[in-house]
Write a protein that holds these residues in place. Structure first.
Motif, PDB file in Angstrom:
ATOM      1  N   THR A 289       0.864  -1.069  -0.002  1.00  0.00           N
ATOM      2  CA  THR A 289      -0.185  -0.035   0.085  1.00  0.00           C
ATOM      3  C   THR A 289       0.942   1.391   0.164  1.00  0.00           C
ATOM      4  O   THR A 289       0.143   2.385  -0.250  1.00  0.00           O
ATOM      5  N   GLU A 290       2.034   1.183   0.209  1.00  0.00           N
ATOM      6  CA  GLU A 290       2.957   2.304   0.231  1.00  0.00           C
ATOM      7  C   GLU A 290       3.699   2.643  -1.345  1.00  0.00           C
ATOM      8  O   GLU A 290       4.336   1.532  -1.581  1.00  0.00           O
ATOM      9  N   PHE A 291       3.502   3.839  -1.924  1.00  0.00           N
ATOM     10  CA  PHE A 291       4.041   4.136  -3.066  1.00  0.00           C
ATOM     11  C   PHE A 291       4.797   5.485  -2.921  1.00  0.00           C
ATOM     12  O   PHE A 291       4.252   6.417  -2.435  1.00  0.00           O
ATOM     13  N   ALA A 292       5.723   5.686  -3.691  1.00  0.00           N
ATOM     14  CA  ALA A 292       6.612   6.738  -4.068  1.00  0.00           C
ATOM     15  C   ALA A 292       6.411   7.543  -5.224  1.00  0.00           C
ATOM     16  O   ALA A 292       7.338   8.229  -5.591  1.00  0.00           O
ATOM     17  N   LEU A 293       5.340   7.023  -5.838  1.00  0.00           N
ATOM     18  CA  LEU A 293       4.968   7.679  -7.200  1.00  0.00           C
ATOM     19  C   LEU A 293       3.333   7.919  -7.256  1.00  0.00           C
ATOM     20  O   LEU A 293       2.882   7.034  -6.672  1.00  0.00           O
ATOM     21  N   PRO A 294       2.941   8.670  -8.166  1.00  0.00           N
ATOM     22  CA  PRO A 294       1.474   8.797  -8.467  1.00  0.00           C
ATOM     23  C   PRO A 294       0.845   7.448  -8.762  1.00  0.00           C
ATOM     24  O   PRO A 294       1.499   6.749  -9.756  1.00  0.00           O
ATOM     25  N   VAL A 295      -0.227   7.163  -8.359  1.00  0.00           N
ATOM     26  CA  VAL A 295      -0.950   5.813  -8.601  1.00  0.00           C
ATOM     27  C   VAL A 295      -2.506   6.321  -9.067  1.00  0.00           C
ATOM     28  O   VAL A 295      -3.058   7.046  -8.308  1.00  0.00           O
ATOM     29  N   TYR A 296      -2.862   5.640 -10.221  1.00  0.00           N
ATOM     30  CA  TYR A 296      -4.189   5.836 -10.749  1.00  0.00           C
ATOM     31  C   TYR A 296      -4.865   4.784 -11.019  1.00  0.00           C
ATOM     32  O   TYR A 296      -4.189   3.763 -11.728  1.00  0.00           O
ATOM     33  N   PHE A 297      -6.178   4.619 -10.765  1.00  0.00           N
ATOM     34  CA  PHE A 297      -6.781   3.400 -11.346  1.00  0.00           C
ATOM     35  C   PHE A 297      -7.925   3.720 -12.224  1.00  0.00           C
ATOM     36  O   PHE A 297      -8.715   4.756 -11.789  1.00  0.00           O
ATOM     37  N   PHE A 298      -8.166   2.949 -13.214  1.00  0.00           N
ATOM     38  CA  PHE A 298      -9.091   3.049 -14.336  1.00  0.00           C
ATOM     39  C   PHE A 298      -9.867   1.806 -14.114  1.00  0.00           C
ATOM     40  O   PHE A 298      -9.575   0.704 -14.202  1.00  0.00           O
ATOM     41  N   VAL A 299     -11.112   1.755 -13.936  1.00  0.00           N
ATOM     42  CA  VAL A 299     -12.253   0.777 -13.512  1.00  0.00           C
ATOM     43  C   VAL A 299     -13.420   0.715 -14.183  1.00  0.00           C
ATOM     44  O   VAL A 299     -13.988   2.131 -14.423  1.00  0.00           O
ATOM     45  N   GLY A 300     -13.992  -0.490 -14.949  1.00  0.00           N
ATOM     46  CA  GLY A 300     -15.234  -0.126 -15.703  1.00  0.00           C
ATOM     47  C   GLY A 300     -16.113  -0.387 -14.526  1.00  0.00           C
ATOM     48  O   GLY A 300     -16.170  -1.458 -13.742  1.00  0.00           O
ATOM     49  N   ARG A 301     -17.383   0.188 -14.812  1.00  0.00           N
ATOM     50  CA  ARG A 301     -18.670   0.135 -13.812  1.00  0.00           C
ATOM     51  C   ARG A 301     -18.977  -1.494 -14.002  1.00  0.00           C
ATOM     52  O   ARG A 301     -19.573  -1.869 -12.955  1.00  0.00           O
ATOM     53  N   HIS A 302     -18.893  -1.756 -15.009  1.00  0.00           N
ATOM     54  CA  HIS A 302     -19.608  -3.233 -15.619  1.00  0.00           C
ATOM     55  C   HIS A 302     -18.385  -4.159 -15.318  1.00  0.00           C
ATOM     56  O   HIS A 302     -18.810  -5.222 -16.208  1.00  0.00           O
ATOM     57  N   ASP A 303     -17.494  -4.049 -14.855  1.00  0.00           N
ATOM     58  CA  ASP A 303     -16.501  -5.044 -14.720  1.00  0.00           C
ATOM     59  C   ASP A 303     -16.650  -6.214 -13.770  1.00  0.00           C
ATOM     60  O   ASP A 303     -16.710  -5.843 -12.532  1.00  0.00           O
ATOM     61  N   TYR A 304     -16.636  -7.376 -13.961  1.00  0.00           N
ATOM     62  CA  TYR A 304     -16.919  -8.492 -13.134  1.00  0.00           C
ATOM     63  C   TYR A 304     -15.851  -9.441 -13.244  1.00  0.00           C
ATOM     64  O   TYR A 304     -15.787 -10.558 -12.503  1.00  0.00           O
ATOM     65  N   THR A 305     -14.631  -9.047 -14.045  1.00  0.00           N
ATOM     66  CA  THR A 305     -13.557  -9.833 -14.120  1.00  0.00           C
ATOM     67  C   THR A 305     -12.397  -9.432 -13.057  1.00  0.00           C
ATOM     68  O   THR A 305     -11.971 -10.361 -12.082  1.00  0.00           O
ATOM     69  N   ALA A 306     -12.492  -8.109 -12.801  1.00  0.00           N
ATOM     70  CA  ALA A 306     -11.771  -7.557 -11.579  1.00  0.00           C
ATOM     71  C   ALA A 306     -12.586  -6.536 -10.865  1.00  0.00           C
ATOM     72  O   ALA A 306     -12.888  -5.502 -11.559  1.00  0.00           O
ATOM     73  N   ASN A 307     -13.290  -6.988  -9.960  1.00  0.00           N
ATOM     74  CA  ASN A 307     -14.364  -6.140  -9.102  1.00  0.00           C
ATOM     75  C   ASN A 307     -14.027  -4.904  -8.937  1.00  0.00           C
ATOM     76  O   ASN A 307     -12.944  -4.720  -8.263  1.00  0.00           O
ATOM     77  N   PRO A 308     -14.522  -3.949  -9.516  1.00  0.00           N
ATOM     78  CA  PRO A 308     -14.284  -2.525  -9.123  1.00  0.00           C
ATOM     79  C   PRO A 308     -14.523  -2.010  -7.679  1.00  0.00           C
ATOM     80  O   PRO A 308     -13.790  -1.088  -7.246  1.00  0.00           O
ATOM     81  N   GLU A 309     -15.416  -2.851  -6.934  1.00  0.00           N
ATOM     82  CA  GLU A 309     -15.427  -2.485  -5.452  1.00  0.00           C
ATOM     83  C   GLU A 309     -14.039  -2.656  -4.804  1.00  0.00           C
ATOM     84  O   GLU A 309     -13.758  -2.106  -3.930  1.00  0.00           O
ATOM     85  N   LEU A 310     -13.606  -3.813  -5.147  1.00  0.00           N
ATOM     86  CA  LEU A 310     -12.391  -4.254  -4.471  1.00  0.00           C
ATOM     87  C   LEU A 310     -11.192  -3.438  -5.042  1.00  0.00           C
ATOM     88  O   LEU A 310     -10.345  -3.048  -4.166  1.00  0.00           O
ATOM     89  N   SER A 311     -11.135  -3.043  -6.171  1.00  0.00           N
ATOM     90  CA  SER A 311     -10.173  -1.746  -6.567  1.00  0.00           C
ATOM     91  C   SER A 311     -10.362  -0.655  -5.891  1.00  0.00           C
ATOM     92  O   SER A 311      -9.117  -0.167  -5.559  1.00  0.00           O
ATOM     93  N   ARG A 312     -11.664  -0.193  -5.624  1.00  0.00           N
ATOM     94  CA  ARG A 312     -11.759   0.874  -4.737  1.00  0.00           C
ATOM     95  C   ARG A 312     -11.280   0.776  -3.447  1.00  0.00           C
ATOM     96  O   ARG A 312     -10.582   1.576  -2.905  1.00  0.00           O
TER      97      ARG A 312
END
Length: 376
Positions: A289-312
């Motif tokens: 969870t610790e990063f020394a650079l900017p981190v951005y996530f792109f998630v699809g509302r309808h993604d059930y391969t990698a669940n966006p709630e878990l990504s959030r």
């Protein structure tokens, strides 16, 4: 009987000739709206020794001075350059796009790869070495790293291990805890097919067991892609079949030779067992969870391969100098390909525009929305 065999032979011969014609093994040059090759542009496949073996990548850019974007494909072992045919991103007009095919995948597949090198540690080291090659070749101190699906699992570990090579990390369909995501996918599909009144699919899903204790059953692995695509929650929102959406498009890629196209499938089958079980069980919230650079996530509302709630949930646990969370309302698993205009705007305005490397770039904008430790 002889006539039927002759006709079959003729059809096979025409098919083989057609396949050879569309498999020159070189990407097409980049052209402007009038069809002319863009002066100074590059569109090439390159093989470089990485981690002791030859590994290949496709590099495309209208201007090699543009920021380098290293794309980490999914899988494990499933290349994604083929997506540019039906879902063009246009990012080669703004970045030097690098479609690297990882150890054991596609153009980088070889039966001679030592199986003992197919480890997470080696994949991270390979990625860093590819980044160093690109930094040296294009004279850029740091580059942009974007990982998709399995590539996001690899990419976020690379970002933590070697933040000095990258000015930002973007995780598309960011994996957080894949086994939990699979369980959530099955629960959703049971509800959705039940509401649709598809009793046959519901029966199949009930027989396809998934649990934290026992993992994924063979029945689930056989059914999951078909069930997800049937609901528009698979690789893309509009993809209804792996055959028509992935398998057949791979055979149309002109940047591949015929053997490359065969190796896409050989590599996918061969690579997956080395990483799949660890990928499923790894809970990144608990260890990274610790990063020394900017981190951005792109998630699809309808993604059930990698669940966006878990990504959030993972995103909320991350501590980084800057971070951004972007939900793509009309996407499933592949926002960059499904909503390329919005993805490009975010990359240029927020990721490039707000980075130390990007502030002096002609691509950088001053009206972006990337903010310190806030999401969008």
């Amino acid at each position: 009987m002889i006539m039927a065999l002759l006709i079959l032979l003729a059809i096979l011969s025409v098919g083989i000739l057609w396949l050879l014609m569309i498999s020159p093994g070189q990407p097409a040059p980049l052209r402007d709206d009038s069809g002319q090759v863009i002066p100074g542009s590059i569109s090439e496949r390159v093989a470089v020794e990485i981690g002791g073996i030859s590994q290949a990548m496709i590099i495309q850019s209208v201007d090699s001075a543009n920021p380098v974007l290293l794309f980490l494909h999914g899988g494990p072992g499933m290349t994604e350059f083929f997506m540019e045919q039906d879902y063009p991103t246009g990012l080669e007009h703004h970045f030097t796009m690098v479609w690297w095919e990882q150890r054991g995948a596609g153009m980088s597949f070889s039966a001679d790869i030592p199986p003992e090198t197919m480890t997470m540690e080696q994949m991270i080291a390979d990625t860093v070495e590819v980044a160093d090659y690109l930094r040296a070749r294009f004279g850029q101190h740091r580059i942009l790293l974007l990982g998709h699906s399995w590539g996001s699992y690899l990419g976020i570990q690379v970002a933590a291990a070697a933040p000095d090579r990258f000015f930002a990390y973007v995780g598309m369909a960011q994996i957080a805890h894949q086994l939990r995501s699979e369980i959530m996918a099955r629960d959703y599909l049971l509800r959705a097919y039940g509401e649709r009144g598809d009793a046959a699919m519901v029966r199949k899903l009930k027989a396809a067991k998934v649990s934290m204790e026992d993992g994924l059953s063979p029945a689930w692995m056989r059914l999951r892609d078909r069930a997800m695509h049937g609901m528009g929650v698979g690789h893309t929102r509009d993809m209804r079949s792996v055959i028509t959406g992935i398998f057949l498009p791979v055979w149309r890629v002109r940047a591949y030779t015929v053997m490359d196209k065969i190796n896409v499938w050989r590599g996918k089958i061969w690579s997956r067992p080395f990483f799949w079980d660890d990928l499923l069980r790894d809970d990144l919230v608990k260890r990274l969870t610790e990063f020394a650079l900017p981190v951005y996530f792109f998630v699809g509302r309808h993604d059930y391969t990698a669940n966006p709630e878990l990504s959030r949930a993972y995103f909320e646990a991350i501590d980084a100098p800057m971070k951004g969370f972007y939900v793509f309302e009309n996407s499933a698993h592949s926002p960059l390909f499904e909503e390329p205009v919005r993805a490009k705007q975010i990359l240029l305005n927020d990721v490039i525009g707000k980075s130390d490397e990007g502030v002096n770039s002609p691509l950088a904008k001053t009206d972006g929305h990337g903010t310190d430790k806030r999401s969008r």
